[in-house]
Scaffold this active site. Structure first.
Site, PDB file in Angstrom:
ATOM      1  N   LEU A 174       0.800  -1.236   0.000  1.00 38.55           N
ATOM      2  CA  LEU A 174       0.000   0.000   0.000  1.00 38.55           C
ATOM      3  C   LEU A 174       0.829   1.280   0.000  1.00 38.55           C
ATOM      4  O   LEU A 174       0.274   2.370  -0.016  1.00 38.55           O
ATOM      5  CB  LEU A 174      -0.943   0.003   1.217  1.00 38.55           C
ATOM      6  CG  LEU A 174      -1.987  -1.120   1.217  1.00 38.55           C
ATOM      7  CD1 LEU A 174      -2.793  -1.094   2.512  1.00 38.55           C
ATOM      8  CD2 LEU A 174      -2.916  -1.006   0.008  1.00 38.55           C
TER       9      LEU A 174
ATOM     10  N   HIS B 215      -4.175  -5.467  -9.127  1.00 38.47           N
ATOM     11  CA  HIS B 215      -5.238  -4.607  -8.618  1.00 38.47           C
ATOM     12  C   HIS B 215      -6.566  -5.340  -8.785  1.00 38.47           C
ATOM     13  O   HIS B 215      -6.803  -5.958  -9.825  1.00 38.47           O
ATOM     14  CB  HIS B 215      -5.242  -3.286  -9.395  1.00 38.47           C
ATOM     15  CG  HIS B 215      -6.247  -2.318  -8.872  1.00 38.47           C
ATOM     16  ND1 HIS B 215      -6.082  -1.630  -7.692  1.00 38.47           N
ATOM     17  CD2 HIS B 215      -7.461  -1.942  -9.361  1.00 38.47           C
ATOM     18  CE1 HIS B 215      -7.142  -0.873  -7.481  1.00 38.47           C
ATOM     19  NE2 HIS B 215      -8.001  -1.039  -8.472  1.00 38.47           N
TER      20      HIS B 215
ATOM     21  N   GLU C 161      -7.685 -13.529  -9.163  1.00 35.51           N
ATOM     22  CA  GLU C 161      -6.340 -13.042  -8.830  1.00 35.51           C
ATOM     23  C   GLU C 161      -5.397 -14.187  -8.513  1.00 35.51           C
ATOM     24  O   GLU C 161      -4.223 -14.153  -8.880  1.00 35.51           O
ATOM     25  CB  GLU C 161      -6.383 -12.156  -7.581  1.00 35.51           C
ATOM     26  CG  GLU C 161      -6.912 -10.781  -7.816  1.00 35.51           C
ATOM     27  CD  GLU C 161      -6.742  -9.912  -6.575  1.00 35.51           C
ATOM     28  OE1 GLU C 161      -5.662  -9.947  -5.957  1.00 35.51           O
ATOM     29  OE2 GLU C 161      -7.688  -9.222  -6.219  1.00 35.51           O
TER      30      GLU C 161
HETATM   31  C1  GRF Z   1      -5.923  -7.765  -3.394  1.00 35.69           C
HETATM   32  O1  GRF Z   1      -7.122  -7.079  -3.555  1.00 35.69           O
HETATM   33  C2  GRF Z   1      -4.965  -7.348  -4.442  1.00 35.69           C
HETATM   34  O2  GRF Z   1      -5.579  -7.101  -5.674  1.00 35.69           O
HETATM   35  C3  GRF Z   1      -4.406  -6.087  -3.844  1.00 35.69           C
HETATM   36  O3  GRF Z   1      -4.276  -6.405  -2.474  1.00 35.69           O
HETATM   37  C4  GRF Z   1      -5.274  -7.318  -2.102  1.00 35.69           C
HETATM   38  C5  GRF Z   1      -4.693  -8.510  -1.380  1.00 35.69           C
HETATM   39  O4  GRF Z   1      -4.028  -8.116  -0.230  1.00 35.69           O
HETATM   40  N1  GRF Z   1      -3.223  -5.687  -4.504  1.00 35.69           N
HETATM   41  P1  GRF Z   1      -3.180  -9.196   0.591  1.00 35.69           P
HETATM   42  O5  GRF Z   1      -2.304  -9.915  -0.369  1.00 35.69           O
HETATM   43  O6  GRF Z   1      -4.161 -10.126   1.246  1.00 35.69           O
HETATM   44  O7  GRF Z   1      -2.422  -8.400   1.622  1.00 35.69           O
END
Ligand code: GRF
Length: 212
Positions: free
Chosen positions: A100, A117, A187
């Site tokens: 983030l 994303h 994903e």
């Molecule tokens: C998912 O929505 C992915 O698309 C975004 O982060 C989320 C997953 O977070 N980049 P995490 O891997 O569980 O920390």
């Protein structure tokens, strides 16, 4: 001819996390059960100390560093330290996995920093568009489809050349949670598949997207 990675010289991944670590856990699984071949996670860097992703990295015995922007005097010092760590780990590919922080990575990493994303970019991305908020926005817009996007990162949130997208239907009665679950499934396939492609065809394959 693109460089191909091998069992002896696998693609080295540096995985950047900030939270739940589901993306990291999925990559660990794919590598462990052989669905993702000729790739290894050489290092994990977390921007937060007290998150589940850190526990996942520890449980998988992955080399782990906690690097929090607020522990540095400024963004440049943070970016430089993170870049050094990644170089020392010998990473070929940098995989943002629920990461983030805005990280102003140096030019030498351009074209080898990936992000995923949970929407069909360029829609529903940008600063503040993460987690539940993305799916809320998709539902509020009333669109028929959502999905996920793997892209090369640049210095803007959720921005850079798109490598691959996978579409899922938005169903009547969807909640942010039910949509997130459907997108999450997509994903969990798309990200390792793209990484496999890099392991098979080399970083030059990714660089092509940068140029186009
Ligand atoms: C998912 O929505 C992915 O698309 C975004 O982060 C989320 C997953 O977070 N980049 P995490 O891997 O569980 O920390």
């Amino acid at each position: 001819m693109a460089f191909e990675y091998s069992d002896e010289r696998p693609l080295q991944l540096a995985v950047l996390i900030s939270g739940g670590g589901s993306t990291l856990a999925n990559l660990v699984e794919w590598i462990a059960d052989g669905r993702l071949k000729r790739a290894v996670i050489g290092s994990v860097i977390s921007s937060r100390a007290e998150v589940r992703g850190v526990e996942i990295a520890r449980a998988a015995r992955l080399p782990l560093h906690i690097l929090r922007p607020r522990d540095f005097p400024d963004a440049d010092a943070f970016a430089a330290t993170q870049a050094d760590l990644i170089d020392k780990a010998g990473a070929d590919l940098i995989v943002m996995a629920g990461y983030l922080c805005m990280w102003q990575f140096p030019e030498r990493f351009a074209g080898r920093v990936l992000n995923i994303h949970p929407a069909l970019l360029p829609a529903f991305g940008g600063a503040g568009m993460y987690g539940r908020r993305v799916h809320e926005a998709v539902l509020a817009a009333g669109v028929a489809e959502s999905g996920c996007t793997v892209h090369l990162a640049d210095h803007l949130y959720d921005h850079g050349p798109i490598i691959a997208r996978r579409t899922v239907a938005v169903m009547p009665g969807d909640t942010p949670e039910s949509l997130a679950a459907r997108v999450g499934e997509a994903e969990r396939e798309l990200y390792p598949e793209v990484i496999q492609r890099v392991a098979d065809e080399g970083l030059e394959w990714l660089a092509r997207f940068r140029a186009s």
